[in-house]
Write an enzyme that holds these catalytic residues in place. Structure first.
Site, PDB file in Angstrom:
ATOM      1  N   LYS A   1      18.143  -3.312  15.662  1.00  0.00           N
ATOM      2  CA  LYS A   1      18.293  -2.135  14.804  1.00  0.00           C
ATOM      3  C   LYS A   1      17.135  -1.155  14.974  1.00  0.00           C
ATOM      4  CE  LYS A   1      22.301  -3.028  12.994  1.00  0.00           C
ATOM      5  NZ  LYS A   1      23.473  -2.176  13.285  1.00  0.00           N
TER       6      LYS A   1
ATOM      7  N   ASN B   1      29.629   1.146  14.857  1.00  0.00           N
ATOM      8  CA  ASN B   1      29.447   0.328  13.670  1.00  0.00           C
ATOM      9  C   ASN B   1      29.389  -1.165  13.973  1.00  0.00           C
ATOM     10  OD1 ASN B   1      29.839  -0.389  10.657  1.00  0.00           O
ATOM     11  ND2 ASN B   1      31.635  -1.301  11.637  1.00  0.00           N
TER      12      ASN B   1
ATOM     13  N   ASP C   1      35.363  -5.387  23.087  1.00  0.00           N
ATOM     14  CA  ASP C   1      34.039  -6.007  23.079  1.00  0.00           C
ATOM     15  C   ASP C   1      33.080  -4.917  23.540  1.00  0.00           C
ATOM     16  OD1 ASP C   1      31.645  -7.234  23.702  1.00  0.00           O
ATOM     17  OD2 ASP C   1      32.536  -8.883  24.825  1.00  0.00           O
ATOM     18  N   VAL C   2      32.268  -4.393  22.619  1.00  0.00           N
ATOM     19  CA  VAL C   2      31.465  -3.207  22.931  1.00  0.00           C
ATOM     20  C   VAL C   2      30.423  -3.454  24.007  1.00  0.00           C
ATOM     21  CG1 VAL C   2      31.818  -2.189  20.658  1.00  0.00           C
ATOM     22  CG2 VAL C   2      29.824  -3.667  21.045  1.00  0.00           C
TER      23      VAL C   2
ATOM     24  N   TYR D   1      17.868  -9.367  15.017  1.00  0.00           N
ATOM     25  CA  TYR D   1      18.545  -8.288  14.283  1.00  0.00           C
ATOM     26  C   TYR D   1      17.603  -7.105  14.100  1.00  0.00           C
ATOM     27  CZ  TYR D   1      21.592  -6.003  10.895  1.00  0.00           C
ATOM     28  OH  TYR D   1      22.404  -5.105  10.253  1.00  0.00           O
TER      29      TYR D   1
END
Length: 244
Positions: free
Chosen positions: A162, A95, A68-69, A158
């Site tokens: 980003k 990614n 889990d990043v 999102y």
């Protein structure tokens, strides 16, 4: 492999997050096919193991970790485990990414936190703790999106994640160059991956690109000469609709 031979990824140890399917799996298999040693990580351990097993069955070299990043302790543990197992770490491909497609009125604060944690905090943690293992010549590649260049409705978190990832990428590019560590962003247009197809089953797939094409762009930025770094590159399908 000479640590400073950047004409090939052969022998380099590359950690990929979100490796269990879609673009992550394509990156793992593309780089493994060129001789890289892959550390496949995913929040879904079984999918990461399946990718590693396919690579090993094809005479490549790969291992898998559940990750889990957004969990700092897990990030440290997986980085340490990968280096213990393979002896070094040469590149990190950030990614892993998620999205919650809702209007701002419907978007819960918990949704916001979850997307930012995966898409932006995760790359920060992998970069921060990855530096304990990356030697000069190491490389961090962040997978961004055309969502970091323009906006559309019902994707506020999102877009925020980003756009933030692009800011982080360029800040680290400026900061880490003096250490000999390269940092790049791949701005990917729409791909035929579960990330889109699972949420938008009626999408016209002719407007999308094969994730292998984006994976090849990752290999491209990793194989530049030591004197050259590519801070960002955009890879679009010819019929991309989210970019002019």
């Amino acid at each position: 492999m000479d640590a400073y031979d950047f004409q090939t990824v052969a022998g380099r140890v590359v950690l990929v997050t979100g490796a269990g399917r879609g673009l992550g799996a394509a990156i793992c298999e593309t780089l493994a096919g060129e001789g890289a040693h892959i550390v496949a990580t995913d929040v879904d351990e079984s999918s990461a193991k399946a990718v590693a097993e396919r690579i090993n069955a094809a005479s490549g070299r790969a291992c898998a970790f559940q990750l889990d990043v957004g969990d700092e302790e897990q990030v440290r543990r997986v980085l340490d485990g990968a280096v213990t197992l393979l002896g070094r770490l040469d590149a990190i491909i950030n990614n892993a990414g998620i999205d919650v497609t809702l209007s701002i009125r419907e978007l819960a604060s918990s949704d916001w936190d979850r997307v930012i944690r995966t898409n932006l905090t995760g790359p920060f943690l992998l970069a921060k703790h990855g530096l304990d293992h990356l030697a000069p010549g190491g490389h961090i590649v962040n997978i961004a999106s055309t969502a970091a260049r323009r906006a559309w409705p019902n994707a506020s978190v999102y877009h925020a994640s980003k756009w933030g990832l692009m800011g982080l990428t360029h800040a680290l590019h400026a900061e880490l160059r003096s250490m000999g560590v390269k940092v790049s962003a791949i701005i990917a247009g729409g791909m035929r991956t579960p990330f889109l197809l699972d949420r938008f089953p009626d999408i016209d797939q002719d407007l999308l690109q094969d994730p292998l094409n984006v994976a090849r762009a990752v290999k491209f930025v990793l194989t530049q000469p030591p004197e050259t770094v590519i801070p960002e590159v955009m890879v679009l399908p010819m019929k991309e609709t989210s970019w002019p």
